[in-house]
Write an enzyme that holds these catalytic residues in place. Structure first.
Site, mmCIF file in Angstrom:
data_model
loop_
_atom_site.group_PDB
_atom_site.id
_atom_site.type_symbol
_atom_site.label_atom_id
_atom_site.label_comp_id
_atom_site.label_asym_id
_atom_site.label_seq_id
_atom_site.Cartn_x
_atom_site.Cartn_y
_atom_site.Cartn_z
ATOM 1 N N GLU A 267 51.716 79.323 64.906
ATOM 2 C CA GLU A 267 50.463 79.938 65.371
ATOM 3 C C GLU A 267 49.336 79.172 64.687
ATOM 4 O O GLU A 267 48.901 79.526 63.594
ATOM 5 C CB GLU A 267 50.424 81.420 64.977
ATOM 6 C CG GLU A 267 51.515 82.261 65.594
ATOM 7 C CD GLU A 267 51.234 82.642 67.052
ATOM 8 O OE1 GLU A 267 50.135 82.358 67.555
ATOM 9 O OE2 GLU A 267 52.141 83.220 67.674
ATOM 10 N N CYS A 301 41.052 82.719 64.546
ATOM 11 C CA CYS A 301 41.659 81.635 65.325
ATOM 12 C C CYS A 301 41.173 81.691 66.764
ATOM 13 O O CYS A 301 41.128 80.689 67.456
ATOM 14 C CB CYS A 301 43.178 81.736 65.264
ATOM 15 S SG CYS A 301 43.773 83.368 65.659
ATOM 16 N N GLY A 463 39.923 89.213 69.909
ATOM 17 C CA GLY A 463 40.108 90.653 70.041
ATOM 18 C C GLY A 463 41.402 91.016 70.730
ATOM 19 O O GLY A 463 41.445 91.932 71.556
HETATM 20 P P1 NAD Z 1 46.010 76.606 55.997
HETATM 21 O O1 NAD Z 1 46.782 75.742 56.925
HETATM 22 O O2 NAD Z 1 45.147 75.959 55.004
HETATM 23 O O3 NAD Z 1 46.982 77.580 55.197
HETATM 24 C C1 NAD Z 1 47.914 78.423 55.845
HETATM 25 C C2 NAD Z 1 49.043 78.736 54.895
HETATM 26 O O4 NAD Z 1 49.777 77.546 54.624
HETATM 27 C C3 NAD Z 1 48.593 79.264 53.540
HETATM 28 O O5 NAD Z 1 49.480 80.277 53.108
HETATM 29 C C4 NAD Z 1 48.686 78.038 52.659
HETATM 30 O O6 NAD Z 1 48.859 78.347 51.290
HETATM 31 C C5 NAD Z 1 49.928 77.378 53.218
HETATM 32 N N1 NAD Z 1 50.053 75.941 52.938
HETATM 33 C C6 NAD Z 1 49.114 75.078 52.533
HETATM 34 N N2 NAD Z 1 49.654 73.846 52.394
HETATM 35 C C7 NAD Z 1 50.953 73.943 52.735
HETATM 36 C C8 NAD Z 1 52.043 73.019 52.832
HETATM 37 N N3 NAD Z 1 51.889 71.723 52.542
HETATM 38 N N4 NAD Z 1 53.234 73.486 53.228
HETATM 39 C C9 NAD Z 1 53.380 74.780 53.573
HETATM 40 N N5 NAD Z 1 52.406 75.704 53.504
HETATM 41 C C10 NAD Z 1 51.211 75.275 53.089
HETATM 42 O O7 NAD Z 1 45.159 77.603 56.938
HETATM 43 P P2 NAD Z 1 44.056 78.650 56.474
HETATM 44 O O8 NAD Z 1 42.818 77.917 56.091
HETATM 45 O O9 NAD Z 1 44.620 79.636 55.532
HETATM 46 O O10 NAD Z 1 43.798 79.430 57.853
HETATM 47 C C11 NAD Z 1 42.930 79.002 58.859
HETATM 48 C C12 NAD Z 1 43.698 78.346 59.980
HETATM 49 O O11 NAD Z 1 44.694 79.235 60.492
HETATM 50 C C13 NAD Z 1 42.817 78.017 61.170
HETATM 51 O O12 NAD Z 1 43.175 76.770 61.668
HETATM 52 C C14 NAD Z 1 43.144 79.121 62.170
HETATM 53 O O13 NAD Z 1 42.882 78.788 63.516
HETATM 54 C C15 NAD Z 1 44.598 79.307 61.916
HETATM 55 N N6 NAD Z 1 45.052 80.605 62.392
HETATM 56 C C16 NAD Z 1 45.803 80.645 63.529
HETATM 57 C C17 NAD Z 1 46.191 81.857 64.051
HETATM 58 C C18 NAD Z 1 46.988 81.935 65.311
HETATM 59 O O14 NAD Z 1 47.562 82.985 65.570
HETATM 60 N N7 NAD Z 1 47.062 80.895 66.111
HETATM 61 C C19 NAD Z 1 45.867 83.041 63.379
HETATM 62 C C20 NAD Z 1 45.116 82.966 62.211
HETATM 63 C C21 NAD Z 1 44.718 81.733 61.730
#
Ligand code: NAD
Length: 514
Positions: A267, A301, A463
């Site tokens: 996701e 997102c 939403g």
């Molecule tokens: P991120 O990718 O920075 O972090 C997500 C998770 O991955 C965190 O728990 C982080 O600690 C972990 N992580 C970081 N580096 C990693 C690695 N090398 N290996 C494994 N895990 C690692 O994302 P974020 O800044 O926390 O969230 C924002 C992003 O999430 C945006 O791009 C948003 O669109 C997306 N998002 C998507 C959905 C969806 O359903 N499509 C929902 C919510 C957020």
């Protein structure tokens, strides 16, 4: 209300202290001898509390315990598991206010968004209860005499759930309430920026399970993404990794899990657009666009990041939208009248400012915002102004998800052109059209229309509600969660053939007489 007041009100009730263990392996790991992280509130930059991070030994204990619990949990009939999940929902109902407020102070969400996040967990628990009586398999007609074929769905084991900061507990529940009804236990690596919410959620959920006399089924590993994320994604003891986060991290996870031929639910980031046609109801369209471009300070997102306006309404609609942007109340999200709180941290502010700069370098015209918002008394918070930029669809920055309230506005002439612009990005999460014209609406929903996992008509890109499969196409990763038949990802399908005759006929007329 300020962060300190809220903190005083909720911490004890949520069983949180100044220093909290971030690892749960059936019991909370000791805090001694472990590195800690500090959770800061983006509202005023103040530290809320400290959390310990997992060592490799802690992680091994977590996995071992998750496997042991799976042996017990997967033996319980599914409808009974569903009933237990409902009790988790009931326990969450009791703490909706406190947990919602923790989401607000740790994540910077408004109070209703914070409580809404907890409500989403409650809703998915209810959904999982109903689902627990509906893990249906098909019966298939066999071409062989006296044979019966059917498929059954079985639990797959402990699953791994890695979540993003912006939905610090709802996304965990989307996965685990369904996975638990399906018979799986789960190991959660939350975002470090939502570690306190994760600990509090874990305490509430496991208390409900243990109160009914069952072993804990939810496990927690707070730690550095690069460390714990690597342990989990390369670990064959976790047959499924459900990952919610950015596209670059998601790609890394996908690669690790694919190397061991495991399963993923991805996701990832979105770059969602709304099309407004001349046949739109302007009031609905304005509300729909503004609300979803600004809510959660653009950190959903499904936030509307691109607005595609018909040339005949372009100037008028843009002027009205700008008017809303000028009036929107930015500031402490704990105050009722505030609609837009802070970004999560200083890095997010830098990304925002950088995107505004790049957009202008690439030919965009700044219509509104583009700078920090100064909020008196909250100088250490991370506030920015909501931003509108006139852009063209081929600008690189328009094709990138910047996790901030920046809206790129573009012009179109024909509905075909609108959809070309719409689909001209690598991401494919959510989309919306505002129109009362049936032909425009149907074109948008046809195979030539929106290429996203979610398509909305006369309502905004964000939403989502529990019940519909949530997720996106292209670089958003293809995962589906929280509704419809998403449960299938948490189970394994077994095709069963039973011969109740006295011979052994073979399919396709093959003979093998001995
Ligand atoms: P991120 O990718 O920075 O972090 C997500 C998770 O991955 C965190 O728990 C982080 O600690 C972990 N992580 C970081 N580096 C990693 C690695 N090398 N290996 C494994 N895990 C690692 O994302 P974020 O800044 O926390 O969230 C924002 C992003 O999430 C945006 O791009 C948003 O669109 C997306 N998002 C998507 C959905 C969806 O359903 N499509 C929902 C919510 C957020």
């Amino acid at each position: 209300m300020d962060v300190n007041e809220v903190k005083k009100e909720i911490m004890e009730k949520l069983e949180l202290g100044e220093l909290n263990s971030g690892v749960f392996y059936g019991e909370w790991a000791p805090v001694e001898g472990r590195d800690t992280l500090t959770s800061y509130s983006p509202i005023d930059g103040s530290p809320i509390a400290k959390v310990t991070m997992a060592t490799k030994e802690d992680y091994e204990k977590v996995i071992k315990k998750a496997q042991e619990s799976f042996e017990v949990w997967s033996d319980i009939p599914a409808p009974k598991r569903g009933w237990i999940v409902r009790e988790i929902g009931n326990e969450l109902r009791k703490y909706k206010r406190e947990l919602g407020r923790l989401v607000s102070i740790e994540g910077g969400k408004t109070l209703t968004e914070g409580e809404g996040e907890v409500q989403e967990m409650i809703d998915i628990a209810d959904f999982a209860l109903g689902l627990s009586r509906q893990f249906y398999g098909l019966t298939i007609a066999s071409e062989r005499e006296h044979h019966r074929m059917y498929e059954q769905w079985l639990p797959i084991g402990p699953i791994g759930v890695i979540t993003s900061f912006n939905f610090p507990c709802a996304v965990w529940a989307w996965n685990t309430m369904i996975a638990s009804a399906a018979g799986d236990t789960s190991v959660w690596k939350p975002s470090s920026k939502g570690a306190l919410v994760a600990i509090a959620t874990m305490k509430i959920a496991n208390r409900a399970v243990e109160g009914l006399g069952y072993p804990p089924i939810f496990f927690l590993v707070v730690g550095r993404g690069r460390e714990v994320g690597e342990w989990m994604s390369t670990d064959t003891r976790l047959p499924l990794i459900s990952f919610t986060g950015s596209i670059p991290t998601g790609k890394r996870i996908a690669e690790n899990v694919a190397k061991r031929l495991g399963r993923t639910i991805l996701e990832l980031g979105g770059n969602n657009a709304a099309i407004v046609t001349p046949k739109a109801d302007t009031t609905t369209a304005l509300k729909g666009v503004a609300f979803r471009a600004l809510a959660t300070a653009g950190q959903r997102c499904t936030t509307t990041r691109r607005l595609i306006l018909h040339e005949s309404i372009y100037d008028d609609f843009l002027a009205k939208l700008k008017n809303i942007y000028e009036k929107v109340s930015i500031g402490n999200p704990l105050e009722k009248e505030v609609l837009m709180g802070p970004l999560i941290d200083e890095k997010a502010v830098e990304n925002y400012l950088n995107a505004v700069k790049l957009a202008q370098e690439q030919g965009g015209k700044l219509i509104y915002g583009g700078e920090r918002a100064k909020i008196s008394g909250f100088e250490n918070g991370h506030y920015v102004k909501p931003t509108i930029i006139e852009a063209n669809p081929d600008m690189e920055i328009v094709k990138t998800e910047t996790f901030a309230p920046i809206l790129y506005v573009m012009k179109y002439r024909t509905i075909e052109e609108a959809l070309e612009i719409h689909n001209n990005v690598p991401q494919g999460l959510s989309s919306a059209i505002f129109t009362t014209d049936l032909q425009e609406e149907e074109y948008f929903l046809s195979h030539r229309g929106s290429d996203c996992g979610i398509a909305n008509v006369n309502t905004s890109t964000a939403g989502a509600e529990i019940g519909g499969a949530f997720g996106g196409e292209k670089e958003t990763g293809g995962g589906r969660e929280s509704g419809s038949d998403a449960w299938k990802a948490y189970m394994r399908r077994q095709t069963v053939t039973i011969n109740y005759g006295k011979d052994l006929p073979l399919a396709q007329g093959v003979k093998f007489d001995i």
